[in-house]
Design an enzyme around this catalytic site. Structure first.
Site, short mmCIF file in Angstrom:
data_model
loop_
_atom_site.label_atom_id
_atom_site.label_comp_id
_atom_site.label_asym_id
_atom_site.label_seq_id
_atom_site.Cartn_x
_atom_site.Cartn_y
_atom_site.Cartn_z
N GLU A 276 0.83 -1.21 0.00
CA GLU A 276 0.00 0.00 0.00
C GLU A 276 0.87 1.26 0.00
O GLU A 276 0.72 2.14 0.85
CB GLU A 276 -0.99 -0.03 1.18
CG GLU A 276 -1.90 -1.27 1.10
CD GLU A 276 -2.97 -1.34 2.18
OE1 GLU A 276 -2.76 -0.77 3.25
OE2 GLU A 276 -4.01 -1.97 1.91
N ASP A 355 -8.04 -9.27 4.05
CA ASP A 355 -7.83 -8.15 4.96
C ASP A 355 -8.92 -8.08 6.02
O ASP A 355 -9.79 -7.20 5.96
CB ASP A 355 -7.80 -6.84 4.15
CG ASP A 355 -7.36 -5.65 4.98
OD1 ASP A 355 -6.88 -5.87 6.10
OD2 ASP A 355 -7.52 -4.51 4.51
N GLU A 383 -12.46 -2.58 12.07
CA GLU A 383 -12.53 -1.90 10.77
C GLU A 383 -13.63 -2.46 9.88
O GLU A 383 -14.42 -1.70 9.31
CB GLU A 383 -11.16 -2.02 10.07
CG GLU A 383 -11.17 -1.43 8.68
CD GLU A 383 -9.82 -1.52 7.98
OE1 GLU A 383 -8.87 -2.08 8.56
OE2 GLU A 383 -9.72 -1.03 6.84
C1 GCV Z 1 -2.50 0.38 8.41
C2 GCV Z 1 -5.99 -2.29 5.54
C3 GCV Z 1 -6.44 -1.03 6.23
C4 GCV Z 1 -5.31 -0.01 6.29
C5 GCV Z 1 -4.11 -0.68 7.00
C6 GCV Z 1 -3.72 -1.91 6.20
C7 GCV Z 1 -2.58 -2.69 6.86
O1 GCV Z 1 -5.78 -2.07 4.18
O2 GCV Z 1 -7.55 -0.50 5.56
O3 GCV Z 1 -5.76 1.09 7.02
O4 GCV Z 1 -3.02 0.20 7.11
O5 GCV Z 1 -4.82 -2.78 6.13
O6 GCV Z 1 -2.87 -3.63 7.56
O7 GCV Z 1 -1.44 -2.34 6.65
#
Ligand code: GCV
Length: 660
Positions: A276, A355, A383
């Site tokens: 990411e 995720d 989340e």
């Molecule tokens: C901290 C998901 C979440 C992100 C998070 C990522 C990760 O994509 O939406 O906010 O980033 O996981 O675990 O690195």
């Protein structure tokens, strides 16, 4: 009241034991306390402090210090045994707590207090406990400005406006809560380490962090930080972060020296690399073993550990490309590297291959790299499970992962294949810590399961309820009946049968069936007029199912054998597909959404029945959240059912209202 003091005691409420006989049975065994000598900020000092604060409140006794070897009262003794372990036994005139080290005595003291607070009798007390996993960790995704990525409970407990906060009473309470359930490691900052947080490993912040470390140390908790792989570049000190460049290796070695000089028992780093948009070894044409080993070598002289995350995938996918499957990514990137990581690297693997969806299969990486240390990463912050606005008791979900047979044989469960468990924390500076008062149970439950993965969610729910609200069996049972099943309720009114991802993009709250369907994140369900689901079979799909050991691969490959709750994760099926329950797929989607929303509505009524037993402020706050959940669950039901009705044209066999 200073806002720093405005926080709930959570499960350390130590409510007075109402039953007089029980109270006296404990009290006469606990009035005198004998302990070995200890230092000022030692775990034993914390144990004494806890006992002296808690026992008067639970039992109305003043605790006096005994001398020498005690034959009566509560005696804490340092004896042999495994680190952190303890035994607790009741005698006619006392309680004996024995442990190999001070930490064991601290954990044993907390267990004794929990036992009393749960309304149990002293006569039954005969415990011998040792943590099953050495690492029991919470990862905070906190930023220096005080914001928390995916945080649903206020601001950071550690940072505000670019500063590290001093260790005040809230942080002491936080450390007590962690130690009380055996959590022994905390990573303070977000794995997305941006420029300001990169500086946490510089003298600008280290003295303040050392103060936090001092507080946590006395509760047996080691501090960790998330590190930016490109730190030498971000800090303007080198023009490269190439893991094979000797200047980069020397830079990290010097950095480790500086960090450990400030915090001698610092734990190490969590690293999100090549994920990411975070930098990583791929920038330099290096692999993840080369990347992880760079840091591991630098921290090894100090006993440090590198938690290297396996959440590495292409987040710039094209939905038209049917050959790339995000679910495959972690295994594809890491499996071939087995045996190449230094011994102080732990691969930190999310529970599932995508995720933190409400339901995913276990990541196929677990148990598949015999020469590599692994750690399970769970998400306590909700989340994708209702963001602490919905009740979702996650120990039930976690248990399904921990018990999963990643290898054959009686010891083949995931819990036995890892060296530790980390959970993304769900706590912030909200007065009740977790936004939703009942979400405290997830934090508590995480600690208890990391200590002993064999515990049952029902027992955890009851323990937590009794410690938090008092041991009245009617209240405890009512709360347990709300918590238990709440994960499956959440699952049943959101995305069906393991398909996931029907949430609103970015913030991830509420329904949006096609929200991620044409996006770049690799998160598709492929619903059309004929069917839904992702074909991940070896025979005609993406081949993800073949990443599992043969017995599991065979199960997932065949829609007739595949666990039903995951069937759309592995298969694209027609709406008329007959599930093993004898219900056609489309009808099962409708049924589950109607039932899930009505179970969410029933939670409101269950809570209302508790009004007389719950403190007013908590009662109203939880009621408000449950009412929001009821409304939002109904929205999920209607959006998802209408979506599938419009796609399929198939009506509900039971004639319930599906909007056109
Ligand atoms: C901290 C998901 C979440 C992100 C998070 C990522 C990760 O994509 O939406 O906010 O980033 O996981 O675990 O690195």
């Amino acid at each position: 009241m200073d806002s720093n003091d405005d926080f709930s005691p959570a499960w350390l409420a130590y409510k007075p034991i109402a039953n007089r006989t029980l109270r006296e049975a404990w009290a006469h065994r606990l009035e005198v306390l004998t302990l070995p000598p200890f230092g000022l900020y030692s775990p034993l000092a914390r144990a004494e402090q806890e006992l002296k604060e808690a026992l008067p409140s639970l039992l109305g006794v003043e605790v006096k210090r005994g001398r020498g070897i005690a034959s009566k009262g509560l005696s804490l003794e340092l004896t042999g045994g495994a680190p952190e372990s303890f035994s607790l036994r009741c005698f006619p005139d006392g309680i004996r707590l024995k442990a190999a080290d001070e930490l064991g005595l601290l954990y044993g003291s907390f267990r004794l207090l929990a036992w009393i607070a749960q309304g149990r009798e002293p006569e039954g007390l005969d415990l011998a406990e040792a943590p099953r996993l050495g690492l029991r960790m919470l990862d905070h995704w906190d930023n220096l400005d005080g914001s928390v990525e995916r945080g649903y409970a206020g601001k950071s407990l550690f940072f505000r406006d670019g500063r590290v906060l001093p260790p005040g009473s809230r942080l002491r309470a936080y450390a007590r809560l962690l130690a009380s359930v055996g959590i022994n490691a905390v990573a303070l900052n977000n794995v997305n380490v941006r420029d300001p947080e990169t500086r946490l490993i510089t003298p600008l912040y280290l003295p303040r962090l050392a103060k936090l470390a001092e507080l946590f140390r006395s509760y047996g908790i080691r501090l960790y930080l998330s590190a930016n792989f490109a730190a030498p570049v971000t800090l303007g000190e080198l023009d490269t972060a190439d893991p094979l460049d000797p200047r980069v290796a020397a830079w990290w070695e010097e950095r480790a020296r500086i960090v450990w000089e400030a915090i001698p028992d610092f734990g190490g780093f969590v690293v999100k690399a090549d994920s990411e948009h975070r930098p990583g070894p791929f920038t330099y044409g290096r692999d993840h073993a080369e990347g992880a080993n760079l840091l591991a070598k630098a921290v090894a002289p100090y006993g440090g550990t590198i938690f290297w995350r396996c959440f590495v995938y292409n987040c710039l996918q094209d939905w038209r490309d049917r050959s790339t499957d995000r679910a495959r990514a972690a295994y594809d990137h890491f499996h071939g590297l087995d045996g190449r990581f230094l011994p102080n690297v732990r691969l930190q693997i999310k529970n599932g291959p995508m995720d933190f969806q409400p339901r995913e299969p276990v990541s196929p990486l677990f148990g598949s790299m015999p020469s590599t240390g692994q750690v399970l990463e769970l998400q306590a912050t909700q989340e994708y499970t209702g963001q602490q606005r919905h009740l979702c008791f996650l120990p039930e979900q976690w248990k399904s992962y921990l018990d999963f047979p990643v290898a054959t044989g009686p010891d083949g469960d995931l819990a036995r294949s890892v060296q530790g468990i980390a959970a993304v924390a769900n706590a912030g500076d909200d007065p009740n810590w977790t936004g939703h008062d009942l979400a405290q149970a997830n934090w508590y439950g995480f600690g208890r399961l990391a200590w002993n993965p064999e515990l049952q969610p029902g027992d955890i729910a009851r323990e937590w309820a009794a410690q938090t609200f008092g041991p009245d069996p009617k209240v405890v049972e009512a709360l347990a009946s709300m918590l238990l099943g709440s994960w499956e309720t959440y699952e049943s009114y959101t995305a069906p049968l393991g398909v996931g991802w029907m949430v609103n993009p970015n913030h991830h709250y509420g329904p949006s069936p096609d929200g991620y369907e044409y996006d770049r994140w690799g998160t598709y369900h492929f619903a059309d007029r004929d069917g839904v689901g992702v074909d991940r079979t070896r025979s005609k799909g993406t081949g993800f199912a073949a990443q599992y050991r043969p017995e599991l691969a065979a199960l997932f490959e065949d829609p007739a054998l595949c666990p039903q709750e995951l069937i759309l994760f592995f298969h694209h099926l027609p709406y008329g597909w007959m599930l093993r329950s004898g219900t056609p797929l489309i009808q099962s989607i409708y049924d589950s959404h109607f039932e899930g929303a009505s179970r969410a509505a029933a939670l409101v009524e269950k809570w209302k029945a508790l009004e007389a037993s719950i403190e007013g402020k908590i009662y109203s706050a939880v009621l408000k959240r449950l009412e929001e959940q009821k409304e939002n669950a109904a929205l999920w039901r209607d959006v998802i059912n209408t979506y599938f009705f419009r796609k399929s044209g198939v009506a509900d066999a039971r004639g319930r209202l599906i909007h056109r």
